[in-house]
Scaffold this motif. Structure first.
Motif, PDB file in Angstrom:
ATOM      1  N   LEU A  35      -4.640  -1.362   9.659  1.00  0.00           N
ATOM      2  CA  LEU A  35      -5.640  -0.507  10.310  1.00  0.00           C
ATOM      3  C   LEU A  35      -5.375   0.976  10.073  1.00  0.00           C
ATOM      4  CD1 LEU A  35      -6.550  -2.114  13.734  1.00  0.00           C
ATOM      5  CD2 LEU A  35      -7.976  -1.797  11.744  1.00  0.00           C
ATOM      6  N   VAL A  36      -4.131   1.385  10.068  1.00  0.00           N
ATOM      7  CA  VAL A  36      -3.822   2.798   9.830  1.00  0.00           C
ATOM      8  C   VAL A  36      -4.247   3.201   8.425  1.00  0.00           C
ATOM      9  CG1 VAL A  36      -1.888   4.400   9.472  1.00  0.00           C
ATOM     10  CG2 VAL A  36      -2.030   3.063  11.565  1.00  0.00           C
ATOM     11  N   TRP A  37      -3.974   2.346   7.439  1.00  0.00           N
ATOM     12  CA  TRP A  37      -4.354   2.682   6.074  1.00  0.00           C
ATOM     13  C   TRP A  37      -5.856   2.583   5.843  1.00  0.00           C
ATOM     14  CZ3 TRP A  37      -2.350   5.073   2.005  1.00  0.00           C
ATOM     15  CH2 TRP A  37      -0.999   5.395   2.067  1.00  0.00           C
ATOM     16  N   SER A  38      -6.557   1.805   6.642  1.00  0.00           N
ATOM     17  CA  SER A  38      -8.009   1.728   6.456  1.00  0.00           C
ATOM     18  C   SER A  38      -8.758   2.760   7.292  1.00  0.00           C
ATOM     19  CB  SER A  38      -8.513   0.329   6.782  1.00  0.00           C
ATOM     20  OG  SER A  38      -8.337   0.058   8.154  1.00  0.00           O
ATOM     21  N   THR A  39      -8.052   3.471   8.185  1.00  0.00           N
ATOM     22  CA  THR A  39      -8.726   4.488   8.997  1.00  0.00           C
ATOM     23  C   THR A  39      -8.165   5.878   8.718  1.00  0.00           C
ATOM     24  OG1 THR A  39      -7.214   4.012  10.832  1.00  0.00           O
ATOM     25  CG2 THR A  39      -9.339   2.891  10.846  1.00  0.00           C
ATOM     26  N   CYS A  44      -6.202   8.920   1.415  1.00  0.00           N
ATOM     27  CA  CYS A  44      -4.862   9.240   0.896  1.00  0.00           C
ATOM     28  C   CYS A  44      -4.658   8.614  -0.482  1.00  0.00           C
ATOM     29  CB  CYS A  44      -3.781   8.710   1.835  1.00  0.00           C
ATOM     30  SG  CYS A  44      -3.812   9.457   3.463  1.00  0.00           S
ATOM     31  N   SER A  45      -3.743   9.195  -1.216  1.00  0.00           N
ATOM     32  CA  SER A  45      -3.368   8.641  -2.507  1.00  0.00           C
ATOM     33  C   SER A  45      -2.588   7.354  -2.280  1.00  0.00           C
ATOM     34  CB  SER A  45      -2.500   9.654  -3.254  1.00  0.00           C
ATOM     35  OG  SER A  45      -1.931   9.055  -4.374  1.00  0.00           O
ATOM     36  N   ARG A  46      -3.027   6.273  -2.916  1.00  0.00           N
ATOM     37  CA  ARG A  46      -2.403   4.969  -2.686  1.00  0.00           C
ATOM     38  C   ARG A  46      -1.419   4.563  -3.764  1.00  0.00           C
ATOM     39  NH1 ARG A  46      -5.324   1.245   1.094  1.00  0.00           N
ATOM     40  NH2 ARG A  46      -6.795   2.592   2.142  1.00  0.00           N
TER      41      ARG A  46
END
Length: 153
Positions: A35-39, A44-46
């Motif tokens: 959830l943190v990475w999708s919100t 951000c650069s992945r």
């Protein structure tokens, strides 16, 4: 293959509560990470950040649980801090309108992990593991103090 009766008794009593704490905290961390990475980190650069942050999270969680198994008190505090951090990072994602079923399940699982970590059985397991650790240290110290006998040929 038979096990030592004390080990079998220990595993029968405490193995399931350890697994419950492990898998609940693992699910809470995985859900929070997702959830943190999708919100927050949508833009951000992945290429580097995503695998690096996942690796740090996995290594931290595994190290904390391994420390619990080895009888170290700081391990359970790390797991608890990760679960509390999970809830803290997760609550602001509500503003991004994530799927409510996933959002609520992750919060509930993180709180259940904290409940398991604070249960009487988990605490008793940690006390026994610390006692086993102290026994191992005493045995190592006594082996180190014994003079080595050289055998002549």
């Amino acid at each position: 293959m038979s096990r030592h009766p004390d080990l079998q008794k220990f595993l029968d009593r405490y193995f399931m509560v350890f697994l419950a704490g492990y898998f609940l905290s693992l699910y809470a961390m995985a859900g929070t990470f997702s959830l943190v990475w999708s919100t927050y980190c949508r833009d951000c650069s992945r290429e580097i950040n995503y695998p690096l942050s996942l690796g740090v999270l996995v290594v931290t969680l595994v190290t904390a649980h391994a420390a619990v198994v080895r009888g170290r008190d700081w391990g359970v505090w790390m797991v608890a801090a990760l679960c509390i951090g999970s809830v803290v990072f997760l609550l602001p994602t509500y503003g991004f309108r994530p799927h409510m079923g996933i959002f609520l399940s992750i919060i509930v699982v993180a709180l259940l992990a904290l409940l398991v970590l604070n249960s009487k059985r988990y605490r008793a397991m940690r006390v026994l593991l610390a006692e086993y650790r102290n026994k191992r240290q005493v045995e190592r110290a006594s082996k180190a103090q014994r003079p080595k006998v050289r055998r002549s040929r």
